[in-house]
Design a protein around this motif. Structure first.
Motif, PDB file in Angstrom:
ATOM      1  N   ASP A 214      51.748  40.465  33.048  1.00  0.00           N
ATOM      2  CA  ASP A 214      51.058  40.429  31.762  1.00  0.00           C
ATOM      3  C   ASP A 214      49.678  39.764  31.869  1.00  0.00           C
ATOM      4  OD1 ASP A 214      51.809  37.830  32.194  1.00  0.00           O
ATOM      5  OD2 ASP A 214      52.844  37.563  30.279  1.00  0.00           O
ATOM      6  N   THR A 215      49.150  39.715  33.102  1.00  0.00           N
ATOM      7  CA  THR A 215      47.818  39.151  33.310  1.00  0.00           C
ATOM      8  C   THR A 215      46.769  39.955  32.536  1.00  0.00           C
ATOM      9  OG1 THR A 215      48.381  38.348  35.528  1.00  0.00           O
ATOM     10  CG2 THR A 215      46.048  38.660  35.044  1.00  0.00           C
ATOM     11  N   PRO A 216      45.816  39.295  31.877  1.00  0.00           N
ATOM     12  CA  PRO A 216      44.755  40.016  31.160  1.00  0.00           C
ATOM     13  C   PRO A 216      43.992  40.955  32.093  1.00  0.00           C
ATOM     14  CG  PRO A 216      44.768  37.708  30.530  1.00  0.00           C
ATOM     15  CD  PRO A 216      45.712  37.832  31.687  1.00  0.00           C
ATOM     16  N   PRO A 217      43.598  42.126  31.607  1.00  0.00           N
ATOM     17  CA  PRO A 217      42.894  43.106  32.431  1.00  0.00           C
ATOM     18  C   PRO A 217      41.699  42.547  33.200  1.00  0.00           C
ATOM     19  CG  PRO A 217      43.532  44.111  30.369  1.00  0.00           C
ATOM     20  CD  PRO A 217      43.874  42.648  30.245  1.00  0.00           C
ATOM     21  N   ARG A 218      40.859  41.745  32.543  1.00  0.00           N
ATOM     22  CA  ARG A 218      39.688  41.199  33.218  1.00  0.00           C
ATOM     23  C   ARG A 218      40.079  40.359  34.432  1.00  0.00           C
ATOM     24  NH1 ARG A 218      35.921  37.305  29.744  1.00  0.00           N
ATOM     25  NH2 ARG A 218      37.838  36.082  29.847  1.00  0.00           N
ATOM     26  N   ASP A 219      41.195  39.624  34.333  1.00  0.00           N
ATOM     27  CA  ASP A 219      41.639  38.779  35.434  1.00  0.00           C
ATOM     28  C   ASP A 219      42.213  39.604  36.584  1.00  0.00           C
ATOM     29  OD1 ASP A 219      40.861  36.616  33.960  1.00  0.00           O
ATOM     30  OD2 ASP A 219      42.878  36.087  33.278  1.00  0.00           O
ATOM     31  N   ILE A 220      42.794  40.751  36.269  1.00  0.00           N
ATOM     32  CA  ILE A 220      43.300  41.642  37.320  1.00  0.00           C
ATOM     33  C   ILE A 220      42.133  42.177  38.147  1.00  0.00           C
ATOM     34  CG2 ILE A 220      44.441  43.851  37.772  1.00  0.00           C
ATOM     35  CD1 ILE A 220      46.201  43.332  35.336  1.00  0.00           C
ATOM     36  N   VAL A 221      41.092  42.618  37.459  1.00  0.00           N
ATOM     37  CA  VAL A 221      39.905  43.108  38.151  1.00  0.00           C
ATOM     38  C   VAL A 221      39.302  41.999  39.003  1.00  0.00           C
ATOM     39  CG1 VAL A 221      37.538  43.936  37.825  1.00  0.00           C
ATOM     40  CG2 VAL A 221      39.405  44.883  36.438  1.00  0.00           C
ATOM     41  N   ASP A 222      39.201  40.796  38.444  1.00  0.00           N
ATOM     42  CA  ASP A 222      38.639  39.660  39.174  1.00  0.00           C
ATOM     43  C   ASP A 222      39.481  39.328  40.401  1.00  0.00           C
ATOM     44  OD1 ASP A 222      36.843  37.268  39.395  1.00  0.00           O
ATOM     45  OD2 ASP A 222      38.734  36.204  39.066  1.00  0.00           O
ATOM     46  N   ALA A 223      40.800  39.414  40.281  1.00  0.00           N
ATOM     47  CA  ALA A 223      41.692  39.116  41.408  1.00  0.00           C
ATOM     48  C   ALA A 223      41.466  40.083  42.555  1.00  0.00           C
ATOM     49  CB  ALA A 223      43.145  39.182  40.946  1.00  0.00           C
ATOM     50  N   VAL A 224      41.337  41.359  42.230  1.00  0.00           N
ATOM     51  CA  VAL A 224      41.102  42.367  43.264  1.00  0.00           C
ATOM     52  C   VAL A 224      39.794  42.070  44.004  1.00  0.00           C
ATOM     53  CG1 VAL A 224      40.522  44.804  43.639  1.00  0.00           C
ATOM     54  CG2 VAL A 224      42.462  44.179  42.179  1.00  0.00           C
ATOM     55  N   LYS A 225      38.765  41.710  43.277  1.00  0.00           N
ATOM     56  CA  LYS A 225      37.478  41.412  43.898  1.00  0.00           C
ATOM     57  C   LYS A 225      37.548  40.148  44.749  1.00  0.00           C
ATOM     58  CE  LYS A 225      34.663  43.763  40.408  1.00  0.00           C
ATOM     59  NZ  LYS A 225      33.629  43.621  39.346  1.00  0.00           N
ATOM     60  N   ARG A 226      38.273  39.153  44.260  1.00  0.00           N
ATOM     61  CA  ARG A 226      38.356  37.897  44.996  1.00  0.00           C
ATOM     62  C   ARG A 226      39.103  38.053  46.316  1.00  0.00           C
ATOM     63  NH1 ARG A 226      39.838  32.741  41.316  1.00  0.00           N
ATOM     64  NH2 ARG A 226      39.979  31.884  43.417  1.00  0.00           N
ATOM     65  N   VAL A 227      40.228  38.749  46.310  1.00  0.00           N
ATOM     66  CA  VAL A 227      40.969  38.884  47.572  1.00  0.00           C
ATOM     67  C   VAL A 227      40.233  39.797  48.536  1.00  0.00           C
ATOM     68  CG1 VAL A 227      43.201  38.382  46.510  1.00  0.00           C
ATOM     69  CG2 VAL A 227      42.467  40.762  46.768  1.00  0.00           C
ATOM     70  N   ARG A 228      39.511  40.771  48.016  1.00  0.00           N
ATOM     71  CA  ARG A 228      38.699  41.624  48.889  1.00  0.00           C
ATOM     72  C   ARG A 228      37.651  40.783  49.621  1.00  0.00           C
ATOM     73  NH1 ARG A 228      35.659  46.537  49.272  1.00  0.00           N
ATOM     74  NH2 ARG A 228      34.032  46.071  50.783  1.00  0.00           N
ATOM     75  N   ASP A 229      37.152  39.741  48.962  1.00  0.00           N
ATOM     76  CA  ASP A 229      36.140  38.875  49.550  1.00  0.00           C
ATOM     77  C   ASP A 229      36.734  37.720  50.349  1.00  0.00           C
ATOM     78  OD1 ASP A 229      34.130  40.435  48.548  1.00  0.00           O
ATOM     79  OD2 ASP A 229      33.789  39.206  46.772  1.00  0.00           O
ATOM     80  N   GLY A 230      38.041  37.793  50.613  1.00  0.00           N
ATOM     81  CA  GLY A 230      38.675  36.793  51.461  1.00  0.00           C
ATOM     82  C   GLY A 230      39.191  35.565  50.754  1.00  0.00           C
ATOM     83  N   GLU A 231      39.169  35.579  49.423  1.00  0.00           N
ATOM     84  CA  GLU A 231      39.678  34.438  48.679  1.00  0.00           C
ATOM     85  C   GLU A 231      41.120  34.701  48.250  1.00  0.00           C
ATOM     86  OE1 GLU A 231      37.041  32.945  45.700  1.00  0.00           O
ATOM     87  OE2 GLU A 231      35.252  33.414  46.863  1.00  0.00           O
ATOM     88  N   SER A 232      41.714  33.742  47.582  1.00  0.00           N
ATOM     89  CA  SER A 232      43.089  33.890  47.120  1.00  0.00           C
ATOM     90  C   SER A 232      43.102  33.935  45.603  1.00  0.00           C
ATOM     91  CB  SER A 232      43.960  32.715  47.600  1.00  0.00           C
ATOM     92  OG  SER A 232      43.403  31.488  47.180  1.00  0.00           O
TER      93      SER A 232
END
Length: 217
Positions: free
Chosen positions: A108-126
């Motif tokens: 149930d994560t907000p959509p904006r946070d899902i997009v942000d998560a994908v970008k963060r892990v792509r950049d090597g973050e958690s």
């Protein structure tokens, strides 16, 4: 990191996959390259499509997300994996992170946070929100208490004081930019410290750094 981010969606619920796809396709920098309904199909799709990020459900038929995550993270040039969970009912979350998952999202994560998560892990973050970190620590402590397992010592003894500071910040879910601001160092320096910590702890990603910090408390 520049360029389109290719994402594979893995969930046995078609409605969940459809919802995630709509959310991710709303960002021009993200491309959903495929979907899979179980772990075996996920592994096949990873090898064929070579996505940058996999959103992986844990509980699925045929092969669950735990087994699939372990295989996916072991392939050459492995994609980042974010596990999907309801958390309160998923007792396997900690194991998924130990197997190399780069983070997790509540369904149930907000959509904006899902997009942000994908970008963060792509950049090597958690992807570790402060509230989720608290739950993760509690889950680990309860498991440790039930199993009666003994601590193996402070895994952070190999780190310098500055490396410890960075490791603790990582465990709190801070991004590289946030660590940079908090510890008064450049983002490039933060990345260098994180690389050193990963090497010294034998960790494969930032989530495992967080687990090492939890276990050393």
């Amino acid at each position: 990191m520049a360029g389109m981010i290719d994402v594979l969606l893995v969930d046995d619920d078609a409605l969940v996959r459809s919802g995630l796809s709509m959310i991710l396709r709303s960002d021009s920098g993200i491309r959903v390259v495929g979907e899979a309904a179980d772990g075996e199909k996920a592994i096949e799709s990873v090898r064929k499509l070579r996505p940058d990020v996999v959103l992986m459900d844990i509980r699925m038929p045929v092969m669950d997300g735990l087994a699939a995550t372990e295989v996916v993270r072991a392939v050459l040039n492995a994609p980042a994996v974010i596990v999907l969970t309801t958390f309160d009912t998923d007792e396997y979350l900690l194991r998924a992170l130990r197997l190399g998952a780069n983070g997790f999202l509540l369904k149930d994560t907000p959509p904006r946070d899902i997009v942000d998560a994908v970008k963060r892990v792509r950049d090597g973050e958690s992807m570790l929100s402060p509230s989720a970190v608290a739950k993760l620590v509690r889950s680990w402590r309860e498991h440790d208490s039930r199993s009666g397992s003994a601590r193996t010592g402070d895994a952070l003894t190999a780190l310098t004081d500055r490396e410890r500071e960075v490791a603790v910040a990582v465990s709190q879910g801070f991004s590289n930019a946030e660590i940079s601001a908090a510890l008064y160092m450049s983002v490039a320096t933060v990345k260098t410290y994180v690389s050193r910590i990963l090497s010294k702890l034998g960790s494969v990603n930032r989530v495992q750094i967080a687990i090492a910090v939890f276990e050393s408390r």
